[in-house]
Design an enzyme around this catalytic site. Structure first.
Site, PDB file in Angstrom:
ATOM      1  N   ASP A  30       0.853  -1.182   0.000  1.00 42.19           N
ATOM      2  CA  ASP A  30       0.000   0.000   0.000  1.00 42.19           C
ATOM      3  C   ASP A  30       0.892   1.236   0.000  1.00 42.19           C
ATOM      4  O   ASP A  30       1.847   1.342   0.774  1.00 42.19           O
ATOM      5  CB  ASP A  30      -0.921  -0.006   1.224  1.00 42.19           C
ATOM      6  CG  ASP A  30      -2.052   1.004   1.088  1.00 42.19           C
ATOM      7  OD1 ASP A  30      -3.223   0.586   1.053  1.00 42.19           O
ATOM      8  OD2 ASP A  30      -1.760   2.225   1.011  1.00 42.19           O
ATOM      9  N   ASN A  85     -12.836  -3.103   2.588  1.00 44.68           N
ATOM     10  CA  ASN A  85     -13.806  -2.023   2.771  1.00 44.68           C
ATOM     11  C   ASN A  85     -14.837  -2.023   1.643  1.00 44.68           C
ATOM     12  O   ASN A  85     -14.510  -2.379   0.508  1.00 44.68           O
ATOM     13  CB  ASN A  85     -13.088  -0.674   2.815  1.00 44.68           C
ATOM     14  CG  ASN A  85     -12.159  -0.560   4.011  1.00 44.68           C
ATOM     15  OD1 ASN A  85     -12.473  -1.062   5.083  1.00 44.68           O
ATOM     16  ND2 ASN A  85     -11.017   0.086   3.824  1.00 44.68           N
ATOM     17  N   GLN A  92     -14.422   2.784   1.432  1.00 42.90           N
ATOM     18  CA  GLN A  92     -13.773   2.294   0.216  1.00 42.90           C
ATOM     19  C   GLN A  92     -13.466   3.487  -0.680  1.00 42.90           C
ATOM     20  O   GLN A  92     -14.349   4.301  -0.973  1.00 42.90           O
ATOM     21  CB  GLN A  92     -14.684   1.304  -0.523  1.00 42.90           C
ATOM     22  CG  GLN A  92     -14.016   0.693  -1.748  1.00 42.90           C
ATOM     23  CD  GLN A  92     -14.888  -0.334  -2.468  1.00 42.90           C
ATOM     24  OE1 GLN A  92     -16.043  -0.552  -2.098  1.00 42.90           O
ATOM     25  NE2 GLN A  92     -14.328  -0.953  -3.487  1.00 42.90           N
ATOM     26  N   SER A  93     -12.211   3.604  -1.095  1.00 46.12           N
ATOM     27  CA  SER A  93     -11.812   4.738  -1.952  1.00 46.12           C
ATOM     28  C   SER A  93     -11.385   4.291  -3.340  1.00 46.12           C
ATOM     29  O   SER A  93     -11.403   5.096  -4.270  1.00 46.12           O
ATOM     30  CB  SER A  93     -10.690   5.531  -1.290  1.00 46.12           C
ATOM     31  OG  SER A  93      -9.544   4.728  -1.111  1.00 46.12           O
ATOM     32  N   HIS A  98     -10.147  -5.056  -2.935  1.00 46.60           N
ATOM     33  CA  HIS A  98      -8.786  -5.301  -2.453  1.00 46.60           C
ATOM     34  C   HIS A  98      -8.860  -5.705  -0.995  1.00 46.60           C
ATOM     35  O   HIS A  98      -9.607  -5.113  -0.218  1.00 46.60           O
ATOM     36  CB  HIS A  98      -7.899  -4.059  -2.631  1.00 46.60           C
ATOM     37  CG  HIS A  98      -8.532  -2.788  -2.185  1.00 46.60           C
ATOM     38  ND1 HIS A  98      -9.475  -2.121  -2.946  1.00 46.60           N
ATOM     39  CD2 HIS A  98      -8.399  -2.071  -1.046  1.00 46.60           C
ATOM     40  CE1 HIS A  98      -9.874  -1.045  -2.310  1.00 46.60           C
ATOM     41  NE2 HIS A  98      -9.245  -0.991  -1.136  1.00 46.60           N
ATOM     42  N   LEU A  99      -8.073  -6.689  -0.662  1.00 48.90           N
ATOM     43  CA  LEU A  99      -7.964  -7.140   0.719  1.00 48.90           C
ATOM     44  C   LEU A  99      -6.733  -6.485   1.322  1.00 48.90           C
ATOM     45  O   LEU A  99      -5.614  -6.688   0.841  1.00 48.90           O
ATOM     46  CB  LEU A  99      -7.832  -8.669   0.751  1.00 48.90           C
ATOM     47  CG  LEU A  99      -7.870  -9.317   2.130  1.00 48.90           C
ATOM     48  CD1 LEU A  99      -9.219  -9.107   2.809  1.00 48.90           C
ATOM     49  CD2 LEU A  99      -7.564 -10.813   2.015  1.00 48.90           C
ATOM     50  N   HIS A 100      -6.953  -5.662   2.365  1.00 52.09           N
ATOM     51  CA  HIS A 100      -5.824  -5.077   3.088  1.00 52.09           C
ATOM     52  C   HIS A 100      -5.257  -6.115   4.040  1.00 52.09           C
ATOM     53  O   HIS A 100      -6.011  -6.816   4.730  1.00 52.09           O
ATOM     54  CB  HIS A 100      -6.289  -3.901   3.964  1.00 52.09           C
ATOM     55  CG  HIS A 100      -6.769  -2.697   3.246  1.00 52.09           C
ATOM     56  ND1 HIS A 100      -6.003  -1.569   3.083  1.00 52.09           N
ATOM     57  CD2 HIS A 100      -7.970  -2.414   2.680  1.00 52.09           C
ATOM     58  CE1 HIS A 100      -6.703  -0.639   2.446  1.00 52.09           C
ATOM     59  NE2 HIS A 100      -7.905  -1.125   2.191  1.00 52.09           N
TER      60      HIS A 100
HETATM   61  P1  AMP Z   1      -9.744   1.601   0.472  1.00 52.04           P
HETATM   62  O1  AMP Z   1      -9.949   2.841   1.279  1.00 52.04           O
HETATM   63  O2  AMP Z   1     -10.102   0.348   1.229  1.00 52.04           O
HETATM   64  O3  AMP Z   1     -10.408   1.668  -0.874  1.00 52.04           O
HETATM   65  O4  AMP Z   1      -8.176   1.489   0.257  1.00 52.04           O
HETATM   66  C1  AMP Z   1      -7.520   1.895  -0.897  1.00 52.04           C
HETATM   67  C2  AMP Z   1      -6.063   1.763  -0.595  1.00 52.04           C
HETATM   68  O5  AMP Z   1      -5.359   1.812  -1.818  1.00 52.04           O
HETATM   69  C3  AMP Z   1      -5.511   2.876   0.291  1.00 52.04           C
HETATM   70  O6  AMP Z   1      -4.956   2.305   1.464  1.00 52.04           O
HETATM   71  C4  AMP Z   1      -4.480   3.549  -0.582  1.00 52.04           C
HETATM   72  O7  AMP Z   1      -3.347   3.971   0.136  1.00 52.04           O
HETATM   73  C5  AMP Z   1      -4.141   2.458  -1.569  1.00 52.04           C
HETATM   74  N1  AMP Z   1      -3.649   2.922  -2.846  1.00 52.04           N
HETATM   75  C6  AMP Z   1      -4.218   3.839  -3.668  1.00 52.04           C
HETATM   76  N2  AMP Z   1      -3.477   3.998  -4.773  1.00 52.04           N
HETATM   77  C7  AMP Z   1      -2.424   3.156  -4.661  1.00 52.04           C
HETATM   78  C8  AMP Z   1      -1.294   2.863  -5.492  1.00 52.04           C
HETATM   79  N3  AMP Z   1      -1.105   3.477  -6.669  1.00 52.04           N
HETATM   80  N4  AMP Z   1      -0.405   1.939  -5.058  1.00 52.04           N
HETATM   81  C9  AMP Z   1      -0.584   1.327  -3.868  1.00 52.04           C
HETATM   82  N5  AMP Z   1      -1.625   1.556  -3.058  1.00 52.04           N
HETATM   83  C10 AMP Z   1      -2.534   2.467  -3.439  1.00 52.04           C
END
Ligand code: AMP
Length: 112
Positions: A30, A85, A92-93, A98-100
């Site tokens: 991440d 998320n 979720q952004s 994606h699995l953190h």
């Molecule tokens: P979420 O809020 O669960 O959708 O998490 C999205 C995650 O993607 C966040 O923790 C970001 O830091 C990560 N993220 C976004 N763009 C990138 C990227 N280019 N490379 C690695 N991680 C990313």
């Protein structure tokens, strides 16, 4: 899918620190790590949210891939958190599931 940052990472158009890749999944660090160990496991197939994910084998593979990497990286015994998320209340952004996997320190619970 166009305009999906994680699809661009899969295609190699955007760089990422890859930890594992096969024909079904990709794992990478991440970019905004919330713990000493923080990586994401994504399916190569574009699936927007957990609500759209119906392939149980693929969902299981995301989980087992994360565990495999946690073992390889030496923090499986101290522990970690796996979280996916969903939509706005889930924060979720990126709309490619994606699995953190977070570890390497004592995590707070509840997360807030
Ligand atoms: P979420 O809020 O669960 O959708 O998490 C999205 C995650 O993607 C966040 O923790 C970001 O830091 C990560 N993220 C976004 N763009 C990138 C990227 N280019 N490379 C690695 N991680 C990313």
């Amino acid at each position: 899918m166009t305009n999906c940052i994680f699809c661009s990472i899969i295609k190699g158009d955007i760089p990422a620190e890859k930890l594992y890749e096969d024909d079904k999944v990709l794992a990478f660090k991440d970019v905004n790590a919330q713990a000493p160990e923080h990586f994401l496991v994504i399916p190569k197939e574009h699936i927007s949210t957990p609500n759209d994910a119906t392939d149980e084998a693929l969902l299981g593979k995301l989980n087992t891939t994360a565990v495999m990497i946690a073992k390889e990286r030496g923090f499986s015994e101290s522990g970690y958190r796996l979280v996916m998320n969903c939509n706005s209340d889930g924060c979720q952004s990126v709309f490619h599931i994606h699995l953190h996997c977070l570890g390497g320190r004592q995590l707070n619970w509840p997360p807030g």
